[in-house]
Design a protein around this motif. Structure first.
Motif, PDB file in Angstrom:
ATOM      1  N   LEU A   1      40.463  46.006  44.670  1.00  0.00           N
ATOM      2  CA  LEU A   1      40.972  44.755  45.102  1.00  0.00           C
ATOM      3  C   LEU A   1      41.000  44.623  46.610  1.00  0.00           C
ATOM      4  CD1 LEU A   1      43.074  43.675  42.164  1.00  0.00           C
ATOM      5  CD2 LEU A   1      40.931  42.950  42.618  1.00  0.00           C
TER       6      LEU A   1
ATOM      7  N   THR B   1      39.492  42.838  36.744  1.00  0.00           N
ATOM      8  CA  THR B   1      38.251  43.504  37.398  1.00  0.00           C
ATOM      9  C   THR B   1      38.497  45.064  37.379  1.00  0.00           C
ATOM     10  OG1 THR B   1      37.033  43.629  39.445  1.00  0.00           O
ATOM     11  CG2 THR B   1      39.218  43.120  39.881  1.00  0.00           C
TER      12      THR B   1
ATOM     13  N   SER C   1      40.190  33.218  36.799  1.00  0.00           N
ATOM     14  CA  SER C   1      39.744  33.938  35.548  1.00  0.00           C
ATOM     15  C   SER C   1      40.350  33.450  34.163  1.00  0.00           C
ATOM     16  CB  SER C   1      40.248  35.311  35.621  1.00  0.00           C
ATOM     17  OG  SER C   1      40.160  36.012  34.185  1.00  0.00           O
TER      18      SER C   1
ATOM     19  N   LYS D   1      41.921  35.041  42.204  1.00  0.00           N
ATOM     20  CA  LYS D   1      41.159  35.951  41.269  1.00  0.00           C
ATOM     21  C   LYS D   1      41.992  35.746  39.919  1.00  0.00           C
ATOM     22  CE  LYS D   1      38.885  39.673  43.731  1.00  0.00           C
ATOM     23  NZ  LYS D   1      37.573  39.049  43.027  1.00  0.00           N
TER      24      LYS D   1
END
Length: 327
Positions: free
Chosen positions: A10, A6, A311, A307
């Motif tokens: 975070l 991303t 992914s 996360k």
């Protein structure tokens, strides 16, 4: 190199401050574990960015011997009992439903480091909690050996929620304890592997969560012994700064409890040297895992665990040669 998950800033996982452990931040993974129960994609498949089955092969436990009955499988005939009694007997087996899962969780000094989001030790605890809840959801028993550099805390394999709660309690207590110790007083990684060898039942799933800086080439023999009777996996924890990745460009005084130095992070050469040193460590580690056929996974302390698992492009360093992660 690291694959970015991303581009947005975070945030810390719920209830976590990044450097301490508390009950609430580890209990949250109880509800998360259902996402990776079969037939869903496994935790390991998500980390590897490819589909792999998590279902483990179950063995068969011997139950009893009884007189042969019509329809019994002739391959199950017990010829010794048959010869002794003069009557045909057959063996009965029951499916092995509980599988011991043993975690080796490293909270030693090198794991008490984090430059961006979490300490590596905190991230290891998060992953250990998730694996613990997942194990009992699959009707396995979960146990652990928690190591902080100079002492061990063991949790024998236990079923149902008592298992994960015991592991969580051991991690919190060990993480709160002082891991500062001299080299003469500390336990080596070989000592920890030796203790694991005596502690875990044969046929266990053993998962080692560590940065493996304390692992020596001489430990290969002990790992091979563990591998011969159990299923063994490596989970390598790392911090982005180990790859020279940082937005800080000033000088900073750093120490690893044995050596101290001023480091100029603004110099590109400094960051490149850090990346090269990390790459050598990773290549040696993946080569060891490959030679022993041990699945190898990596987890960053700079990104929340969920996360990374959620992914299809989980962040991981990719040394040459790389190791294929197969269950």
């Amino acid at each position: 190199m690291i694959k970015a998950v991303t581009n947005t800033p975070l945030q810390l996982p719920p209830h976590s401050n990044g450097y301490e452990l508390c009950l609430a931040e580890l209990l949250q993974y109880k509800n998360q574990s259902v996402k990776w129960l079969p037939p869903a994609r496994s935790v390991w498949a998500q980390l590897n960015g490819q589909h792999q089955s998590r279902q483990k092969g179950r063995g068969m436990n011997f139950t009893e011997v009884r007189p042969y009955q019509a329809g019994d499988d002739i391959r199950a005939i017990d010829w010794r009992v048959t010869a002794r009694t003069g009557k045909t007997h057959t063996k009965l087996f029951s499916e092995e439903r509980e599988q011991p899962v043993m975690l080796l969780i490293d909270f030693s000094q090198s794991m008490r480091f984090g430059s961006q989001l979490l300490l590596k030790s905190v991230q290891a605890a998060h992953f250990a909690s998730l694996l613990s809840w997942l194990a009992v959801q699959q009707q396995d028993r979960i146990g652990a050996l928690v190591y902080n550099g100079y002492k061990l805390n063991e949790c024998r394999p236990t079923a149902r929620q008592q298992g994960p709660l015991a592991v969580i309690n051991a991690m919190i207590n060990m993480h709160q304890s002082d891991s500062q110790t001299s080299a003469d007083d500390g336990l080596t990684f070989a000592d920890v592997l030796r203790h694991m060898h005596h502690l875990c039942p044969k046929g266990s799933d053993i998962i080692i969560l560590s940065d493996f800086y304390a692992l020596q080439a001489s430990d290969k023999k002990r790992l091979s012994q563990l591998r011969s009777h159990n299923r063994l996996q490596f989970v390598h924890l790392y911090d982005p700064l180990e790859l020279g990745e940082t937005g800080f460009r000033g000088r900073e005084f750093v120490t690893d409890s044995q050596q101290s130095a001023w480091i100029h992070f603004g110099a590109q050469r400094t960051r490149e040297q850090m990346a090269q040193q990390f790459s050598r460590h990773l290549q040696n580690l993946t080569a060891l895992a490959s030679s022993l056929a041990i699945p190898f996974h990596t987890v960053s302390a700079g990104i929340p665990l969920l996360k990374q698992i959620g992914s299809t492009q989980a962040p991981h360093p990719t040394p040459e040669p790389s190791v294929q992660n197969k269950m």
